[in-house]
Design a protein around this motif. Structure first.
Motif, PDB file in Angstrom:
ATOM      1  N   GLU A 142      -2.629   4.515 -91.247  1.00  0.00           N
ATOM      2  CA  GLU A 142      -3.711   4.431 -90.733  1.00  0.00           C
ATOM      3  C   GLU A 142      -5.000   4.605 -91.396  1.00  0.00           C
ATOM      4  O   GLU A 142      -4.882   5.151 -91.439  1.00  0.00           O
ATOM      5  CB  GLU A 142      -4.017   4.827 -88.806  1.00  0.00           C
ATOM      6  CG  GLU A 142      -4.734   4.161 -87.982  1.00  0.00           C
ATOM      7  CD  GLU A 142      -4.324   4.883 -86.641  1.00  0.00           C
ATOM      8  OE1 GLU A 142      -3.609   5.205 -86.523  1.00  0.00           O
ATOM      9  OE2 GLU A 142      -4.931   4.111 -85.694  1.00  0.00           O
ATOM     10  N   ALA A 183      -7.289   2.050 -85.487  1.00  0.00           N
ATOM     11  CA  ALA A 183      -6.579   1.193 -85.213  1.00  0.00           C
ATOM     12  C   ALA A 183      -6.444   0.305 -86.030  1.00  0.00           C
ATOM     13  O   ALA A 183      -5.482  -1.668 -86.008  1.00  0.00           O
ATOM     14  CB  ALA A 183      -7.014  -0.310 -84.021  1.00  0.00           C
ATOM     15  N   ILE A 184      -6.977  -0.048 -87.535  1.00  0.00           N
ATOM     16  CA  ILE A 184      -6.567  -0.534 -88.739  1.00  0.00           C
ATOM     17  C   ILE A 184      -5.770  -0.212 -89.805  1.00  0.00           C
ATOM     18  O   ILE A 184      -5.551   0.697 -90.486  1.00  0.00           O
ATOM     19  CB  ILE A 184      -8.036  -0.761 -89.270  1.00  0.00           C
ATOM     20  CG1 ILE A 184      -8.802  -1.633 -88.277  1.00  0.00           C
ATOM     21  CG2 ILE A 184      -8.078  -1.216 -90.469  1.00  0.00           C
ATOM     22  CD1 ILE A 184      -9.870  -2.215 -88.658  1.00  0.00           C
ATOM     23  N   TYR A 209      -4.835  -4.746 -91.476  1.00  0.00           N
ATOM     24  CA  TYR A 209      -4.884  -6.059 -89.655  1.00  0.00           C
ATOM     25  C   TYR A 209      -5.175  -4.532 -88.822  1.00  0.00           C
ATOM     26  O   TYR A 209      -5.459  -2.927 -88.936  1.00  0.00           O
ATOM     27  CB  TYR A 209      -3.075  -6.441 -89.861  1.00  0.00           C
ATOM     28  CG  TYR A 209      -2.308  -5.345 -89.582  1.00  0.00           C
ATOM     29  CD1 TYR A 209      -1.091  -4.964 -90.411  1.00  0.00           C
ATOM     30  CD2 TYR A 209      -1.608  -4.618 -88.441  1.00  0.00           C
ATOM     31  CE1 TYR A 209      -0.321  -3.880 -90.519  1.00  0.00           C
ATOM     32  CE2 TYR A 209      -0.951  -3.883 -88.044  1.00  0.00           C
ATOM     33  CZ  TYR A 209      -0.426  -3.465 -88.845  1.00  0.00           C
ATOM     34  OH  TYR A 209       0.732  -2.687 -89.697  1.00  0.00           O
ATOM     35  N   ARG A 210      -5.175  -5.388 -88.030  1.00  0.00           N
ATOM     36  CA  ARG A 210      -5.966  -4.834 -87.055  1.00  0.00           C
ATOM     37  C   ARG A 210      -5.287  -4.972 -85.593  1.00  0.00           C
ATOM     38  O   ARG A 210      -4.255  -5.948 -85.710  1.00  0.00           O
ATOM     39  CB  ARG A 210      -6.907  -5.125 -86.487  1.00  0.00           C
ATOM     40  CG  ARG A 210      -8.441  -3.921 -84.907  1.00  0.00           C
ATOM     41  CD  ARG A 210      -9.684  -4.968 -85.167  1.00  0.00           C
ATOM     42  NE  ARG A 210      -9.356  -5.871 -85.032  1.00  0.00           N
ATOM     43  CZ  ARG A 210     -10.668  -7.259 -85.148  1.00  0.00           C
ATOM     44  NH1 ARG A 210     -11.377  -6.295 -85.603  1.00  0.00           N
ATOM     45  NH2 ARG A 210     -10.728  -7.749 -84.730  1.00  0.00           N
ATOM     46  N   GLU A 235      -3.621  -6.243 -82.038  1.00  0.00           N
ATOM     47  CA  GLU A 235      -4.994  -7.312 -81.364  1.00  0.00           C
ATOM     48  C   GLU A 235      -3.858  -7.001 -80.505  1.00  0.00           C
ATOM     49  O   GLU A 235      -4.044  -7.443 -78.770  1.00  0.00           O
ATOM     50  CB  GLU A 235      -4.703  -8.352 -82.303  1.00  0.00           C
ATOM     51  CG  GLU A 235      -6.253  -8.351 -83.259  1.00  0.00           C
ATOM     52  CD  GLU A 235      -7.594  -7.948 -82.626  1.00  0.00           C
ATOM     53  OE1 GLU A 235      -7.808  -7.933 -81.355  1.00  0.00           O
ATOM     54  OE2 GLU A 235      -8.130  -7.400 -83.493  1.00  0.00           O
ATOM     55  N   SER A 255       2.637  -1.497 -86.954  1.00  0.00           N
ATOM     56  CA  SER A 255       2.317  -0.872 -87.767  1.00  0.00           C
ATOM     57  C   SER A 255       3.095   0.655 -87.178  1.00  0.00           C
ATOM     58  O   SER A 255       2.982   1.886 -87.363  1.00  0.00           O
ATOM     59  CB  SER A 255       0.897   0.110 -86.342  1.00  0.00           C
ATOM     60  OG  SER A 255       1.032   0.160 -85.085  1.00  0.00           O
ATOM     61  N   ILE A 259     -12.509  -7.375 -89.736  1.00  0.00           N
ATOM     62  CA  ILE A 259     -11.215  -7.376 -90.381  1.00  0.00           C
ATOM     63  C   ILE A 259     -10.867  -8.743 -91.312  1.00  0.00           C
ATOM     64  O   ILE A 259     -10.010  -8.624 -92.101  1.00  0.00           O
ATOM     65  CB  ILE A 259      -9.936  -7.494 -89.380  1.00  0.00           C
ATOM     66  CG1 ILE A 259      -8.679  -6.901 -89.508  1.00  0.00           C
ATOM     67  CG2 ILE A 259      -9.770  -8.934 -88.511  1.00  0.00           C
ATOM     68  CD1 ILE A 259      -8.767  -5.211 -90.233  1.00  0.00           C
ATOM     69  N   ALA A 291     -15.040   1.123 -87.906  1.00  0.00           N
ATOM     70  CA  ALA A 291     -14.713  -0.197 -88.437  1.00  0.00           C
ATOM     71  C   ALA A 291     -14.876   0.131 -89.657  1.00  0.00           C
ATOM     72  O   ALA A 291     -14.886  -1.290 -90.744  1.00  0.00           O
ATOM     73  CB  ALA A 291     -15.180  -1.279 -87.567  1.00  0.00           C
TER      74      ALA A 291
END
Ligand SMILES: Cc1cc2nc3c(=O)[nH]c(=O)nc-3n(C[C@H](O)[C@H](O)[C@H](O)COP(=O)(O)OP(=O)(O)OC[C@H]3O[C@@H](n4cnc5c(N)ncnc54)[C@H](O)[C@@H]3O)c2cc1C
Ligand code: FES
Length: 266
Positions: free
Chosen positions: A24, A28-29, A79-80, A82, A90, A126, A156
């Motif tokens: 990570e 969240a990315i 990737y994030r 979603e 993840s 992203i 971010a």
């Protein structure tokens, strides 16, 4: 080629790739490193169509290739989370496998650029990851690379340090919590605009701005997203209209995801 893990369906390549690492890198990315024979065929700007490793999600998820390491047969995806599919990705860790279709799409045209040339890279959120391989390859060819990145907020911000290895990087944030306050246009309007090529990937608003600003530029490129189903040109779920035509359309998965500015309706 290992026949147990790879097969070709016409021009479509499917492979069970190995997860080498996952981390990570921002809230969240995630950065996912995959290994497999498919890496040999990958080009900057292409994407992989990933099968969600459970029985509930039938559609694959498209994720751009962020960087390519052919010597080690590895590629990086960023990737994030979603929704359900990316949340499941993840949870993957070293030693897991992933069913991958690809590399899909056309990729960026990096040809005929050398130390005589300078290019502009513009990435948002992203959308930044696919530009990393572009910067790396152009830098290796001696091209002067200037990058402008836009993010919502400081948390971010990704890939600033990595891109700075290849040239000057400007970072903007919408709320001014990091870098220059505002969006990428605040920086781009003050640049001298003598770029031989422009490569961009980001949210729809940013892509519209780049499309308008560089509409007639002979080498300005947009990497676009669209909801996808088959991801291989068959279902027409991902089409975009072409200017001044009611009949011609372009499929993001097959004709794109990279388009020249002025060639599709945004
Ligand atoms: C060519 C291409 C490259 C992409 N590259 C990246 C990347 O490098 N990193 C990244 O974080 N995201 C990328 N995306 C967006 C990514 O595909 C979606 O965030 C992801 O599919 C969401 O799946 P989900 O199950 O988590 O979300 P859900 O919302 O549950 O997805 C439901 C369905 O909608 C589709 N969908 C949802 N959002 C998108 C979207 N923005 N684009 C296309 N389909 C979508 C999903 O594929 C799925 O079929 C890319 C999209 C495209 C088209
Ligand atoms: S997703 Fe099926 S044609 Fe593009």
């Amino acid at each position: 080629m290992n026949p147990t893990c790879k097969k070709r369906l016409g021009a479509i390549r499917l492979e069970t790739m190995k997860v080498v690492a996952q981390e990570e890198i921002a809230p969240a990315i995630f950065e996912l490193v995959l290994e497999g024979e498919m890496v040999e065929a990958m080009r900057a700007g292409q994407f992989l169509h990933l099968r969600v490793p459970d029985d509930a999600h039938l559609l694959r998820r498209p994720i751009s290739i962020s960087s390519i390491d052919k010597a080690n047969k590895q590629c990086h995806l960023i990737y994030r989370i979603e929704g359900a599919g990316t949340a499941i990705f993840s949870t993957l860790s070293q030693g897991d496998t992933l069913d991958v279709m690809g590399p899909q799409g056309n990729g960026f045209d990096l040809s005929d650029l050398d130390e005589q040339n300078q290019v502009l890279l513009v990435g948002g959120g992203i959308g930044v990851p696919p530009l990393l391989e572009v910067a790396k390859e152009l830098h290796e060819s001696g091209v002067k690379v200037v990058t402008v990145l836009g993010f919502a907020t400081k948390d971010a911000v990704i890939l600033e340090t990595e891109l700075a290895q290849y040239g000057q990087v400007f970072v903007t944030t919408d709320d001014g919590s990091y870098g220059i306050k505002g969006n990428v246009s605040v920086v781009i309007k003050d640049l001298d605009n003598q770029f031989d090529a422009v490569y961009s990937c980001g949210a729809p608003g940013m892509m519209k701005y780049i499309n308008q600003t560089f509409y007639d530029h002979p080498r300005a490129y947009l990497s676009l997203e669209s909801r996808m189903a088959c991801g291989m040109g068959a279902c027409y779920a991902c089409v975009l209209k072409v200017p001044e035509s009611d009949t011609v359309s372009q499929r993001v998965c097959e004709d794109g995801p990279v388009f020249r500015t002025g060639t599709v309706v945004l």
